[in-house]
Design a protein around this motif. Structure first.
Motif, PDB file in Angstrom:
ATOM      1  N   TRP A 155       0.817  -1.208   0.000  1.00 14.27           N
ATOM      2  CA  TRP A 155       0.000   0.000   0.000  1.00 14.27           C
ATOM      3  C   TRP A 155       0.856   1.266   0.000  1.00 14.27           C
ATOM      4  CZ3 TRP A 155      -4.531  -0.290  -1.770  1.00 14.27           C
ATOM      5  CH2 TRP A 155      -5.314  -1.435  -1.576  1.00 14.27           C
ATOM      6  N   GLU A 156       2.044   1.194   0.557  1.00 16.62           N
ATOM      7  CA  GLU A 156       2.964   2.327   0.496  1.00 16.62           C
ATOM      8  C   GLU A 156       3.293   2.658  -0.959  1.00 16.62           C
ATOM      9  OE1 GLU A 156       7.034   3.309   2.785  1.00 16.62           O
ATOM     10  OE2 GLU A 156       7.175   1.692   1.309  1.00 16.62           O
ATOM     11  N   ALA A 157       3.484   1.610  -1.773  1.00 15.25           N
ATOM     12  CA  ALA A 157       3.783   1.827  -3.194  1.00 15.25           C
ATOM     13  C   ALA A 157       2.567   2.364  -3.940  1.00 15.25           C
ATOM     14  CB  ALA A 157       4.266   0.530  -3.824  1.00 15.25           C
ATOM     15  N   VAL A 158       1.379   1.900  -3.581  1.00 18.37           N
ATOM     16  CA  VAL A 158       0.150   2.385  -4.225  1.00 18.37           C
ATOM     17  C   VAL A 158       0.025   3.897  -4.081  1.00 18.37           C
ATOM     18  CG1 VAL A 158      -2.379   2.324  -4.118  1.00 18.37           C
ATOM     19  CG2 VAL A 158      -1.082   0.198  -4.013  1.00 18.37           C
ATOM     20  N   ASP A 159       0.490   4.426  -2.980  1.00 18.60           N
ATOM     21  CA  ASP A 159       0.403   5.874  -2.743  1.00 18.60           C
ATOM     22  C   ASP A 159       1.173   6.686  -3.777  1.00 18.60           C
ATOM     23  OD1 ASP A 159      -1.222   5.561  -0.535  1.00 18.60           O
ATOM     24  OD2 ASP A 159       0.417   5.664   0.928  1.00 18.60           O
ATOM     25  N   PHE A 160       2.094   6.063  -4.495  1.00 17.12           N
ATOM     26  CA  PHE A 160       2.879   6.770  -5.510  1.00 17.12           C
ATOM     27  C   PHE A 160       2.236   6.708  -6.893  1.00 17.12           C
ATOM     28  CE2 PHE A 160       5.938   6.113  -2.169  1.00 17.12           C
ATOM     29  CZ  PHE A 160       6.759   7.230  -2.226  1.00 17.12           C
ATOM     30  N   VAL A 161       1.094   6.069  -7.020  1.00 16.45           N
ATOM     31  CA  VAL A 161       0.408   5.941  -8.309  1.00 16.45           C
ATOM     32  C   VAL A 161      -0.534   7.127  -8.489  1.00 16.45           C
ATOM     33  CG1 VAL A 161      -1.143   4.524  -9.711  1.00 16.45           C
ATOM     34  CG2 VAL A 161       0.552   3.424  -8.223  1.00 16.45           C
ATOM     35  N   ASN A 162      -0.376   7.818  -9.590  1.00 13.44           N
ATOM     36  CA  ASN A 162      -1.220   8.968  -9.894  1.00 13.44           C
ATOM     37  C   ASN A 162      -2.518   8.480 -10.543  1.00 13.44           C
ATOM     38  OD1 ASN A 162      -2.454  11.307 -10.752  1.00 13.44           O
ATOM     39  ND2 ASN A 162      -0.675  12.116 -11.842  1.00 13.44           N
ATOM     40  N   PRO A 163      -3.649   8.567  -9.847  1.00 14.73           N
ATOM     41  CA  PRO A 163      -4.901   8.051 -10.396  1.00 14.73           C
ATOM     42  C   PRO A 163      -5.454   8.890 -11.538  1.00 14.73           C
ATOM     43  CG  PRO A 163      -5.321   9.175  -8.322  1.00 14.73           C
ATOM     44  CD  PRO A 163      -3.833   9.148  -8.505  1.00 14.73           C
ATOM     45  N   TYR A 164      -4.901  10.080 -11.747  1.00 13.43           N
ATOM     46  CA  TYR A 164      -5.417  10.970 -12.781  1.00 13.43           C
ATOM     47  C   TYR A 164      -4.582  10.937 -14.064  1.00 13.43           C
ATOM     48  CZ  TYR A 164      -7.823  12.681  -8.664  1.00 13.43           C
ATOM     49  OH  TYR A 164      -8.572  12.757  -7.522  1.00 13.43           O
ATOM     50  N   ALA A 165      -3.441  10.275 -14.020  1.00 10.79           N
ATOM     51  CA  ALA A 165      -2.583  10.199 -15.210  1.00 10.79           C
ATOM     52  C   ALA A 165      -3.153   9.198 -16.206  1.00 10.79           C
ATOM     53  CB  ALA A 165      -1.171   9.798 -14.804  1.00 10.79           C
ATOM     54  N   SER A 166      -2.886   9.408 -17.474  1.00 16.27           N
ATOM     55  CA  SER A 166      -3.333   8.453 -18.495  1.00 16.27           C
ATOM     56  C   SER A 166      -2.595   7.136 -18.296  1.00 16.27           C
ATOM     57  CB  SER A 166      -3.059   9.002 -19.887  1.00 16.27           C
ATOM     58  OG  SER A 166      -1.676   9.251 -20.068  1.00 16.27           O
ATOM     59  N   GLN A 167      -3.308   6.040 -18.452  1.00 15.20           N
ATOM     60  CA  GLN A 167      -2.739   4.717 -18.219  1.00 15.20           C
ATOM     61  C   GLN A 167      -2.058   4.191 -19.471  1.00 15.20           C
ATOM     62  OE1 GLN A 167      -6.283   2.627 -16.920  1.00 15.20           O
ATOM     63  NE2 GLN A 167      -5.651   2.793 -14.789  1.00 15.20           N
ATOM     64  N   GLU A 168      -0.846   3.700 -19.303  1.00 13.08           N
ATOM     65  CA  GLU A 168      -0.125   3.107 -20.424  1.00 13.08           C
ATOM     66  C   GLU A 168      -0.498   1.629 -20.563  1.00 13.08           C
ATOM     67  OE1 GLU A 168       4.004   5.253 -21.168  1.00 13.08           O
ATOM     68  OE2 GLU A 168       3.965   4.260 -19.234  1.00 13.08           O
ATOM     69  N   GLU A 169      -0.565   1.175 -21.809  1.00 14.11           N
ATOM     70  CA  GLU A 169      -0.838  -0.227 -22.089  1.00 14.11           C
ATOM     71  C   GLU A 169       0.452  -1.036 -21.899  1.00 14.11           C
ATOM     72  OE1 GLU A 169      -2.916  -3.550 -22.788  1.00 14.11           O
ATOM     73  OE2 GLU A 169      -3.896  -1.585 -23.001  1.00 14.11           O
ATOM     74  N   VAL A 170       0.366  -2.067 -21.075  1.00 11.45           N
ATOM     75  CA  VAL A 170       1.530  -2.904 -20.777  1.00 11.45           C
ATOM     76  C   VAL A 170       1.304  -4.293 -21.362  1.00 11.45           C
ATOM     77  CG1 VAL A 170       2.968  -3.918 -18.967  1.00 11.45           C
ATOM     78  CG2 VAL A 170       1.979  -1.631 -18.646  1.00 11.45           C
ATOM     79  N   LEU A 171       2.231  -4.727 -22.191  1.00  5.20           N
ATOM     80  CA  LEU A 171       2.227  -6.102 -22.691  1.00  5.20           C
ATOM     81  C   LEU A 171       3.180  -6.910 -21.812  1.00  5.20           C
ATOM     82  CD1 LEU A 171       1.654  -8.398 -24.696  1.00  5.20           C
ATOM     83  CD2 LEU A 171       3.441  -7.437 -26.176  1.00  5.20           C
ATOM     84  N   PHE A 172       2.640  -7.847 -21.073  1.00 11.41           N
ATOM     85  CA  PHE A 172       3.443  -8.660 -20.167  1.00 11.41           C
ATOM     86  C   PHE A 172       3.581 -10.048 -20.792  1.00 11.41           C
ATOM     87  CE2 PHE A 172       4.537 -11.349 -16.672  1.00 11.41           C
ATOM     88  CZ  PHE A 172       5.225 -10.552 -15.765  1.00 11.41           C
ATOM     89  N   LEU A 173       4.757 -10.341 -21.327  1.00 12.61           N
ATOM     90  CA  LEU A 173       4.996 -11.615 -22.010  1.00 12.61           C
ATOM     91  C   LEU A 173       5.537 -12.638 -21.011  1.00 12.61           C
ATOM     92  CD1 LEU A 173       6.570 -10.441 -25.377  1.00 12.61           C
ATOM     93  CD2 LEU A 173       4.344 -11.537 -25.068  1.00 12.61           C
ATOM     94  N   GLU A 174       4.702 -13.615 -20.706  1.00 15.81           N
ATOM     95  CA  GLU A 174       5.107 -14.674 -19.784  1.00 15.81           C
ATOM     96  C   GLU A 174       5.755 -15.841 -20.524  1.00 15.81           C
ATOM     97  OE1 GLU A 174       2.372 -17.037 -16.889  1.00 15.81           O
ATOM     98  OE2 GLU A 174       2.802 -15.095 -15.976  1.00 15.81           O
ATOM     99  N   TRP A 175       5.671 -15.827 -21.838  1.00 16.03           N
ATOM    100  CA  TRP A 175       6.365 -16.808 -22.676  1.00 16.03           C
ATOM    101  C   TRP A 175       6.550 -16.183 -24.049  1.00 16.03           C
ATOM    102  CZ3 TRP A 175       8.880 -20.608 -20.632  1.00 16.03           C
ATOM    103  CH2 TRP A 175       9.373 -21.654 -21.422  1.00 16.03           C
ATOM    104  N   ALA A 176       7.649 -16.529 -24.728  1.00 18.43           N
ATOM    105  CA  ALA A 176       7.983 -15.874 -25.993  1.00 18.43           C
ATOM    106  C   ALA A 176       7.528 -16.655 -27.218  1.00 18.43           C
ATOM    107  CB  ALA A 176       9.490 -15.624 -26.065  1.00 18.43           C
ATOM    108  N   ASP A 177       7.695 -17.959 -27.202  1.00 18.21           N
ATOM    109  CA  ASP A 177       7.441 -18.755 -28.401  1.00 18.21           C
ATOM    110  C   ASP A 177       6.733 -20.060 -28.044  1.00 18.21           C
ATOM    111  OD1 ASP A 177       7.448 -19.647 -30.989  1.00 18.21           O
ATOM    112  OD2 ASP A 177       9.577 -20.193 -31.038  1.00 18.21           O
ATOM    113  N   PRO A 178       5.382 -20.065 -28.216  1.00 10.04           N
ATOM    114  CA  PRO A 178       4.494 -19.014 -28.702  1.00 10.04           C
ATOM    115  C   PRO A 178       4.248 -17.969 -27.623  1.00 10.04           C
ATOM    116  CG  PRO A 178       3.213 -20.931 -28.081  1.00 10.04           C
ATOM    117  CD  PRO A 178       4.651 -21.335 -27.940  1.00 10.04           C
ATOM    118  N   PRO A 179       3.776 -16.782 -28.015  1.00 10.04           N
ATOM    119  CA  PRO A 179       3.595 -15.718 -27.020  1.00 10.04           C
ATOM    120  C   PRO A 179       2.417 -15.985 -26.086  1.00 10.04           C
ATOM    121  CG  PRO A 179       2.863 -14.973 -29.186  1.00 10.04           C
ATOM    122  CD  PRO A 179       3.518 -16.304 -29.388  1.00 10.04           C
ATOM    123  N   PHE A 180       2.679 -15.930 -24.792  1.00  7.70           N
ATOM    124  CA  PHE A 180       1.663 -15.995 -23.748  1.00  7.70           C
ATOM    125  C   PHE A 180       1.718 -14.690 -22.960  1.00  7.70           C
ATOM    126  CE2 PHE A 180       1.541 -20.432 -24.629  1.00  7.70           C
ATOM    127  CZ  PHE A 180       0.423 -20.987 -23.996  1.00  7.70           C
TER     128      PHE A 180
END
Length: 300
Positions: A155-180
């Motif tokens: 929760w200490e880290a959550v306090d550093f998140v700006n709720p009004y900023a535009s959200q960036e799209e994050v692609l989180f690749l848990e596997w490369a070939d094939p992509p998961f």
């Protein structure tokens, strides 16, 4: 109290609450915290022998299609250790020995152990698992203290998140070939850190995604974090990704906003270090270096 852990995240959880001295056996993947685990008897071994991500994926599919386990369990050694508690999981057949295999093995033991099944879907389930493990090994008070401290860091880290900023799209690749793309707790962590993860939702398993979908979401950031790979092995997957037709088309790749993370240590295991993973996400997405954990295993 004699405890066997067949799950790396359970081992980390037990050690986090101060129960390392209770362990009498472990899985072949239990490697954290370093030092005290190396001399413990190893009760599991993997069946897969592939070297590339594509070979590993195919072996996993072939094995699961025949309804066989991806892991071997030394049942004789397990019984000889006379555990009071066995820590295992029912979350993912790919990650470690499955719950039913453990139950079947223990059913024939002279001394019946308590089997504790961990099945977290969110980071808050991970916090609850500290209490679950603590109750099972008679360390309730210490587990409560550890859980409160871990939640406080989250929760200490959550306090550093700006709720009004535009959200960036994050692609989180848990596997490369094939992509998961990542699932379970990962989409929730990304969203709590101020990002979007449009290709999967919190609580759902990681899933294979077609190349056209990866391109369509126009990711602003990419996290390369293959399941079970350390930082060096994960970094080698960049060569695999560069050979695909879609990798160079991603905005994040074109702008150099790609992070390679030690998945085995951080995001892939639902243990206490997920909070470090979350704090790194906040530091990266919000440009708040003061939140970054020391020596976080990442390459940019």
């Amino acid at each position: 109290m004699r405890v066997v852990s067949l799950l790396p995240s359970a081992t980390e959880t037990l050690c986090h609450i101060g129960g390392e001295g209770l362990l009498v056996g472990r899985s072949h993947e239990c490697d954290h915290p370093a030092g005290g685990l190396a001399d413990l008897p190893v009760l599991t071994a993997q069946r897969t022998r592939g070297t590339t991500s594509l070979e590993i994926d195919q072996e996993v599919r072939d094995t699961l299609d025949t309804q066989n386990s991806l892991y071997r369990l030394d049942v004789e050694l397990l019984e000889s250790l006379e555990p009071d508690v066995i820590l295992t999981q029912d979350l993912c057949d790919v990650c470690s020995i499955d719950l039913e295999a453990v139950r079947a093995a223990a059913a024939g033991f002279q001394k019946t152990p308590r089997i504790v099944n961990l099945d977290p879907k969110t980071v808050f389930d991970v916090f609850d698992d500290l209490l679950k493990v603590g109750e099972a090994v008679d360390m309730k008070s210490r587990s409560e203290d550890a859980m409160v401290a871990l939640r406080a860091r989250y929760w200490e880290a959550v306090d550093f998140v700006n709720p009004y900023a535009s959200q960036e799209e994050v692609l989180f690749l848990e596997w490369a070939d094939p992509p998961f793309v990542g699932g379970h707790w990962t989409p929730g962590l990304i969203e709590a850190a101020g990002g979007r993860h449009s290709l999967n939702s919190e609580g759902k398993p990681s899933r294979q995604v077609p190349a056209e979908d990866l391109i369509e979401v126009l990711p602003d950031r990419v996290v390369v974090c293959p399941c079970g790979f350390n930082l060096e092995r994960a970094a080698a997957e960049i060569e695999v990704l560069e050979q695909t037709s879609w990798w160079s088309l991603l905005p994040a790749v074109q702008e150099g906003k790609v992070a390679i993370v030690d998945g085995s240590a951080m995001f892939n295991r639902p243990g206490p270090r997920l909070v470090d993973a979350f704090r790194w996400l906040v530091a990266w997405l919000q440009d708040r270096p003061e939140v970054l954990p020391d020596d976080f295993p990442v390459r940019h």
